[in-house]
Design an enzyme around this catalytic site. Structure first.
Site, PDB file in Angstrom:
ATOM      1  N   SER A 256       6.393  -3.144  -0.359  1.00  9.52           N
ATOM      2  CA  SER A 256       5.592  -4.075  -1.164  1.00  9.52           C
ATOM      3  C   SER A 256       4.775  -3.275  -2.163  1.00  9.52           C
ATOM      4  O   SER A 256       4.823  -2.042  -2.176  1.00  9.52           O
ATOM      5  CB  SER A 256       4.675  -4.896  -0.259  1.00  9.52           C
ATOM      6  OG  SER A 256       3.623  -4.071   0.209  1.00  9.52           O
ATOM      7  N   LYS A 257       4.006  -4.008  -2.954  1.00 11.43           N
ATOM      8  CA  LYS A 257       3.237  -3.372  -4.028  1.00 11.43           C
ATOM      9  C   LYS A 257       2.343  -2.242  -3.540  1.00 11.43           C
ATOM     10  O   LYS A 257       2.102  -1.289  -4.256  1.00 11.43           O
ATOM     11  CB  LYS A 257       2.364  -4.422  -4.716  1.00 11.43           C
ATOM     12  CG  LYS A 257       3.158  -5.317  -5.640  1.00 11.43           C
ATOM     13  CD  LYS A 257       2.286  -5.800  -6.793  1.00 11.43           C
ATOM     14  CE  LYS A 257       3.059  -6.730  -7.704  1.00 11.43           C
ATOM     15  NZ  LYS A 257       3.107  -8.114  -7.165  1.00 11.43           N
TER      16      LYS A 257
END
Ligand code: GLU
Length: 484
Positions: A256-257
């Site tokens: 994820s980010k």
């Protein structure tokens, strides 16, 4: 299937609610490779039924990223094809038609239960230890019952009649998978707002677009039994399924980010090459038996196949991507490297596009393997384009140059009469003057480097000076080390 193998038709079906991220790009790549390897068709279908979250910018971004990676689709937006339209938002009539057919055949029914009623009954089921799926209350309504509920102003969703038993398939990656049907209950295929659910639209489209293989992330595994039930209800053959493994970040959490860049567009911005991206994406959950690491897109087309996709999760390793980037960068001929670098130079205010391409090529050659990502080029070559303001560390070097000033002045004098101003002659002059003054070579080289380049590190000094040219070198040296 006849002995004449059917050409596969595969699809990438992004929801345009954001950027194309690493996981989606990997799914697109595997589909693309499978199609190319087997002479099939790669379809791009935009799943934009979520009206609120889908945006045209996201569609644009996804198409651009796919093209940048080199994953051209055979059918889909901007490519056309016989199975369009390729935006789900333009296929609503078709979903409606199929829905009406299922309702007519009593394979689906209208459900008037409100969210509150459903939640309440779910709680009861939970307390009683019963399955939590829909309890089937509206399944047995007759016309009069339906009319009565509709007259109350209730909106109807449509549910599929889910049979008992279990639904399984032989997944091309994971082998046999099966689910008990009662865990799904009669699930909704059409929402009360008149839009199909993801499950229904996907299946109608995969059927209509004659998709033979669904290759997608394994976050969809629990959707697949629902999809198989819809195929069955529609009376359409189901495709084969291959669920590719999840991608994790280094800490073991889903990528994820917080693990850094995840969108393909961002990698492009950051100066990764599509060649490196494609190579790296392919290795996320796939390998050859000899664990080869370096692939071009063409290599992958001839090597990729589903049986070598791994069941276990893949871990995203930014260091490896960086290494591959540098590797693919160095494989490009210098002229091509220069061409790819121009936008990054210009982005940092250096007018590389206006310069002589042959000269740019030489600049690129001098910088050699120092470029790991394309924007690195600016840092190493800025002095060719403009004066670089020395930082604190550099000013210290210039102050310390006082101690070797006589040698520096001799070097400047020799440069002034040097013709040709060549790498060899430059090197010879600097070495001789350092030796004559009995000072270490570095003590003379470092201030010259800082005076000309404005930085302590950079490409090889002698060749850089030659390429920069005698007059410009002299100008900067004289400015840094005035004689008076
Ligand atoms: N639109 C779905 C998604 O973006 C993919 C659907 C599918 O591959 O079946 O997750």
């Amino acid at each position: 299937m006849s002995s004449e193998a059917v050409k596969p038709r595969v699809r990438f079906a992004p929801s345009p609610t954001g950027h194309l991220h690493v996981g989606g790009a990997r799914t697109a790549l595997f589909n693309y490779l499978y199609a190319r390897r087997h002479g099939g068709t790669f379809v791009l279908r935009v799943e934009d039924t979520d009206q609120e979250r889908s945006t045209p910018e996201s569609v644009r971004g996804i198409l651009d990223s796919l093209r940048w990676l080199g994953l051209e689709w055979d059918e889909g937006p901007e490519a056309g094809g016989d199975h369009g339209p390729y935006f789900q938002s333009e296929r609503r009539e078709l979903y409606r038609k199929e829905l009406d057919r299922l309702i007519g055949e009593e394979k689906a029914y209208r459900c008037f239960c409100t969210p509150e009623e459903l939640a309440e009954r779910r709680e009861e089921a939970k307390a009683a230890g019963r399955p939590l799926g829909y309890d089937g209350r509206c399944r047995t309504l007759d016309d009069a019952g339906r009319e009565k509920l509709a007259a109350e102003g209730r909106l109807a969703a449509v549910r599929l009649v889910v049979p008992g038993g279990e639904t399984g398939w032989k997944d091309l990656v994971r082998g046999g998978v099966s689910f008990q049907n009662d865990q799904f209950g009669d699930f909704i295929i059409f929402k009360s707002d008149g839009f199909p659910t993801y499950h229904f639209a996907v299946v109608v489209d995969d059927a209509e677009m004659e998709i033979t293989h669904v290759i997608r992330g394994d976050d969809h595994i629990s959707n697949t039994p629902r999809h198989l039930m819809i195929f069955e209800a529609l009376g359409r053959p189901a495709p084969l399924f291959a669920h590719v493994p999840i991608i994790l970040g280094a800490d073991g959490g889903r990528l994820s980010k917080r693990h850094g860049a995840t969108s393909i567009g961002q990698y492009r911005e950051e100066g990764y090459l599509p060649e490196a991206m494609v190579n790296y994406l392919a290795l996320l959950g796939w390998s050859t038996s000899d664990s080869r690491q370096i692939f071009t897109l063409d290599d992958l087309i001839s090597e990729f196949d589903i049986p070598r996709v791994s069941k276990s999760s893949a871990t995203f390793d930014p260091e490896k991507l960086l290494w591959l980037n540098n590797f693919h960068y160095l494989k490009l001929p210098p002229a091509e490297r220069a061409k790819r670098l121009v936008p990054y130079w210009e982005r940092d205010g250096m007018d590389a596009g206006a310069r002589d391409p042959a000269w740019l090529e030489k600049v690129v050659e001098i910088v050699g393997d120092r470029v790991k990502v394309l924007p690195d080029i600016g840092r190493y070559t800025e002095f060719f384009f403009r004066d670089v303001e020395p930082g604190e560390a550099e000013q210290k070097v210039l102050r310390k140059a006082e101690k070797v000033m006589p040698a520096l002045q001799k070097v400047i004098a020799r440069f002034a009469g040097m013709d040709p101003f060549s790498e060899e002659a430059i090197e010879k002059a600097i070495k001789e003057e350092a030796a004559a003054a009995e000072v270490g070579l570095g003590k003379v080289i470092q201030p010259i480097r800082v005076a000309v380049m404005g930085r302590k590190v950079g490409p090889g000094l002698f060749e850089s000076l030659e390429l920069f040219g005698r007059e410009k070198v002299l100008e900067r040296l004289r400015a840094a080390f005035p004689t008076t």
